[in-house]
Design a protein around this motif. Structure first.
Motif, PDB file in Angstrom:
ATOM      1  N   VAL A 231       0.868  -1.188   0.000  1.00  0.00           N
ATOM      2  CA  VAL A 231       0.000   0.000   0.000  1.00  0.00           C
ATOM      3  C   VAL A 231       0.898   1.229   0.000  1.00  0.00           C
ATOM      4  O   VAL A 231       1.883   1.282   0.753  1.00  0.00           O
ATOM      5  N   VAL A 232       0.569   2.195  -0.852  1.00  0.00           N
ATOM      6  CA  VAL A 232       1.348   3.433  -0.917  1.00  0.00           C
ATOM      7  C   VAL A 232       0.412   4.602  -0.581  1.00  0.00           C
ATOM      8  O   VAL A 232      -0.617   4.789  -1.235  1.00  0.00           O
ATOM      9  N   CYS A 233       0.780   5.361   0.444  1.00  0.00           N
ATOM     10  CA  CYS A 233      -0.086   6.447   0.927  1.00  0.00           C
ATOM     11  C   CYS A 233       0.742   7.736   1.004  1.00  0.00           C
ATOM     12  O   CYS A 233       1.485   7.952   1.958  1.00  0.00           O
ATOM     13  N   ILE A 234       0.630   8.563  -0.025  1.00  0.00           N
ATOM     14  CA  ILE A 234       1.469   9.758  -0.125  1.00  0.00           C
ATOM     15  C   ILE A 234       0.656  11.012   0.179  1.00  0.00           C
ATOM     16  O   ILE A 234      -0.403  11.240  -0.413  1.00  0.00           O
ATOM     17  N   ARG A 235       1.172  11.821   1.118  1.00  0.00           N
ATOM     18  CA  ARG A 235       0.649  13.161   1.406  1.00  0.00           C
ATOM     19  C   ARG A 235      -0.784  13.179   1.915  1.00  0.00           C
ATOM     20  O   ARG A 235      -1.564  14.052   1.545  1.00  0.00           O
ATOM     21  N   LEU A 236      -1.133  12.217   2.743  1.00  0.00           N
ATOM     22  CA  LEU A 236      -2.424  12.293   3.434  1.00  0.00           C
ATOM     23  C   LEU A 236      -2.235  12.538   4.927  1.00  0.00           C
ATOM     24  O   LEU A 236      -2.934  13.351   5.527  1.00  0.00           O
ATOM     25  N   CYS A 237      -1.252  11.837   5.517  1.00  0.00           N
ATOM     26  CA  CYS A 237      -1.073  11.860   6.969  1.00  0.00           C
ATOM     27  C   CYS A 237      -1.025  13.290   7.533  1.00  0.00           C
ATOM     28  O   CYS A 237      -1.644  13.586   8.556  1.00  0.00           O
ATOM     29  N   HIS A 238      -0.330  14.191   6.831  1.00  0.00           N
ATOM     30  CA  HIS A 238      -0.156  15.541   7.394  1.00  0.00           C
ATOM     31  C   HIS A 238      -1.418  16.393   7.259  1.00  0.00           C
ATOM     32  O   HIS A 238      -1.433  17.549   7.665  1.00  0.00           O
ATOM     33  N   HIS A 239      -2.483  15.835   6.667  1.00  0.00           N
ATOM     34  CA  HIS A 239      -3.765  16.538   6.641  1.00  0.00           C
ATOM     35  C   HIS A 239      -4.654  16.112   7.809  1.00  0.00           C
ATOM     36  O   HIS A 239      -5.720  16.692   8.009  1.00  0.00           O
ATOM     37  N   LEU A 240      -4.256  15.084   8.539  1.00  0.00           N
ATOM     38  CA  LEU A 240      -5.103  14.594   9.639  1.00  0.00           C
ATOM     39  C   LEU A 240      -4.687  15.322  10.909  1.00  0.00           C
ATOM     40  O   LEU A 240      -3.540  15.211  11.350  1.00  0.00           O
TER      41      LEU A 240
ATOM     42  N   ILE B 280       4.209   2.004   2.140  1.00  0.00           N
ATOM     43  CA  ILE B 280       4.993   3.244   2.033  1.00  0.00           C
ATOM     44  C   ILE B 280       4.044   4.372   2.423  1.00  0.00           C
ATOM     45  O   ILE B 280       2.967   4.510   1.834  1.00  0.00           O
ATOM     46  N   VAL B 281       4.413   5.134   3.452  1.00  0.00           N
ATOM     47  CA  VAL B 281       3.528   6.199   3.912  1.00  0.00           C
ATOM     48  C   VAL B 281       4.366   7.447   4.190  1.00  0.00           C
ATOM     49  O   VAL B 281       5.444   7.357   4.787  1.00  0.00           O
ATOM     50  N   THR B 282       3.873   8.592   3.729  1.00  0.00           N
ATOM     51  CA  THR B 282       4.609   9.828   4.032  1.00  0.00           C
ATOM     52  C   THR B 282       4.025  10.475   5.281  1.00  0.00           C
ATOM     53  O   THR B 282       2.842  10.342   5.579  1.00  0.00           O
ATOM     54  N   PHE B 283       4.893  11.175   6.011  1.00  0.00           N
ATOM     55  CA  PHE B 283       4.432  11.978   7.145  1.00  0.00           C
ATOM     56  C   PHE B 283       5.318  13.213   7.227  1.00  0.00           C
ATOM     57  O   PHE B 283       6.425  13.238   6.678  1.00  0.00           O
ATOM     58  N   PHE B 284       4.792  14.239   7.907  1.00  0.00           N
ATOM     59  CA  PHE B 284       5.562  15.477   8.066  1.00  0.00           C
ATOM     60  C   PHE B 284       6.343  15.356   9.363  1.00  0.00           C
ATOM     61  O   PHE B 284       5.765  15.200  10.432  1.00  0.00           O
ATOM     62  N   ASP B 285       7.663  15.401   9.263  1.00  0.00           N
ATOM     63  CA  ASP B 285       8.532  15.090  10.404  1.00  0.00           C
ATOM     64  C   ASP B 285       8.620  16.281  11.368  1.00  0.00           C
ATOM     65  O   ASP B 285       9.059  17.371  10.983  1.00  0.00           O
TER      66      ASP B 285
ATOM     67  N   THR C 283       2.245  16.709  12.597  1.00  0.00           N
ATOM     68  CA  THR C 283       3.508  15.995  12.405  1.00  0.00           C
ATOM     69  C   THR C 283       3.520  14.642  13.103  1.00  0.00           C
ATOM     70  O   THR C 283       2.657  14.339  13.928  1.00  0.00           O
ATOM     71  N   MET C 284       4.531  13.848  12.782  1.00  0.00           N
ATOM     72  CA  MET C 284       4.880  12.653  13.546  1.00  0.00           C
ATOM     73  C   MET C 284       6.404  12.657  13.649  1.00  0.00           C
ATOM     74  O   MET C 284       7.062  13.405  12.923  1.00  0.00           O
ATOM     75  N   THR C 285       6.941  11.821  14.529  1.00  0.00           N
ATOM     76  CA  THR C 285       8.390  11.669  14.560  1.00  0.00           C
ATOM     77  C   THR C 285       8.746  10.289  13.990  1.00  0.00           C
ATOM     78  O   THR C 285       7.880   9.395  13.941  1.00  0.00           O
ATOM     79  N   VAL C 286      10.025  10.146  13.615  1.00  0.00           N
ATOM     80  CA  VAL C 286      10.454   8.845  13.080  1.00  0.00           C
ATOM     81  C   VAL C 286      10.234   7.768  14.141  1.00  0.00           C
ATOM     82  O   VAL C 286       9.754   6.670  13.838  1.00  0.00           O
ATOM     83  N   SER C 287      10.535   8.094  15.412  1.00  0.00           N
ATOM     84  CA  SER C 287      10.397   7.030  16.424  1.00  0.00           C
ATOM     85  C   SER C 287       8.931   6.689  16.687  1.00  0.00           C
ATOM     86  O   SER C 287       8.618   5.531  16.986  1.00  0.00           O
ATOM     87  N   GLU C 288       8.030   7.652  16.530  1.00  0.00           N
ATOM     88  CA  GLU C 288       6.601   7.304  16.673  1.00  0.00           C
ATOM     89  C   GLU C 288       6.173   6.324  15.577  1.00  0.00           C
ATOM     90  O   GLU C 288       5.476   5.337  15.846  1.00  0.00           O
TER      91      GLU C 288
END
Ligand SMILES: C[S@@+](CC[C@H](N)C(=O)[O-])C[C@H]1O[C@@H](n2cnc3c(N)ncnc32)[C@H](O)[C@@H]1O
Ligand SMILES: [Zn+2]
Length: 281
Positions: A184-193, A215-220, A243-248
């Motif tokens: 599953v590829v999820c690009i540029r959604l996470c940072h809208h939540l 594969i999921v993108t997030f704003f670090d 945002t999220m962090t890499v460790s989260e």
């Protein structure tokens, strides 16, 4: 290009993988509908698009949040002309074109690190901006977005040799059974939540339907872009990024039988987005 016959064949290929987004029940196929055997919900198939989106429930309590809500963002590109505006912006602006080129390279790198997929789900696909970067890594590309306008735009502009299926779907209620698509590829959604629990729910839901990888993108939170934004906040008063962090992300992956294998930045200076590759154990 696919004809109706091929579209029908692709649909019957994935029919057994689908699940009702409301209750995860299995479907019975009628001529142009899918009917849930468990809850009786009826989902239409219109102009080759499976209409399986569940839109979010209304906000129950006001929050300090200043940007669009999850619900209003889900409505933003339901119409084809709104979707066309969004997608043209990406084609016309030089910085956005560069960003798309970098995203193609990142997808190429991450997808080629995994075995070829039989089924790959791109959710959200938007107007198909990145779909051709994924097509060569799969036998069947399932392109889904909550907005019908985006799906229609993609249907019109991102036709390719690889077999494709289009559907409306929410990434928070994905209409597939557990572990049935290879990736599953999820690009540029996470940072809208805007709620942290929705961002976590997103990653968990993506991992649920993936058999091998996400594969999921997030704003670090710790990106240069976000650090500068936070420092300037008292002056320009822009809202904080979601945002999220890499460790989260790593911790969520571990709790759900996966590991974070790579997490490259889209750009060290120009962007706060990271591309996380989560591989299931
Ligand atoms: C910034 S665009 C990214 C589209 C595409 N991945 C790209 O990078 O070009 C975000 C997309 O998410 C869709 N969207 C919003 N909420 C969603 C949800 N809950 N589930 C699935 N898609 C959603 C919007 O309709 C929009 O097309
Ligand atoms: Zn159901």
């Amino acid at each position: 290009m696919q004809n109706n016959h091929a579209a029908e064949r692709n649909l019957s290929d994935i029919q057994d993988l689908l699940a009702c987004p409301a209750c995860r029940g299995i479907f019975e196929r009628k001529i142009d509908t899918l009917v849930c055997r468990a809850c009786g919900n009826v989902y239409f198939i219109r102009e080759g698009v499976l209409m399986l989106a569940v839109l979010g429930e209304a906000e129950t309590k006001p929050s300090a949040h200043q940007g669009p809500t999850r619900e209003s963002y889900q409505q933003e590109y339901q119409q084809l002309d709104a979707a066309a505006g969004y997608n043209l912006k990406y084609k016309q602006h030089v910085f956005k074109r560069w960003s798309t080129q970098r995203e193609f390279r990142l997808l190429d790198r991450l997808l080629s690190s995994q075995p070829r997929s039989h089924t790959l789900l791109e959710l959200p696909c938007g107007g198909g901006r990145l779909s051709s970067a994924m097509a060569k890594f799969t036998d069947l590309l399932i392109e889904a977005d909550i907005a019908m306008g985006q799906v229609q735009y993609s249907q019109q502009h991102s036709r390719m040799e690889t077999a494709q299926i289009w559907m409306t779907a929410s990434a928070l209620h994905i209409p597939f059974r557990d572990a049935v698509v290879d990736g599953v590829v999820c690009i540029r959604l996470c940072h809208h939540l805007h709620k942290p629990e929705e961002r976590e729910q997103l990653v968990v839901e993506l991992l649920r339907v993936a058999r091998r990888f996400v594969i999921v993108t997030f704003f670090d939170y710790n990106s240069m872009k976000n650090i500068i934004r936070r420092m300037r906040q008292p002056i320009h008063r822009k809202r904080q990024k979601y945002t999220m962090t890499v460790s989260e992300v790593d911790a969520i992956a571990r709790r759900h039988n996966a590991r974070l294998e790579a997490c490259p930045m889209l750009s060290w200076i120009g962007s706060g987005h990271r591309y996380a590759l989560l591989v299931k154990s």
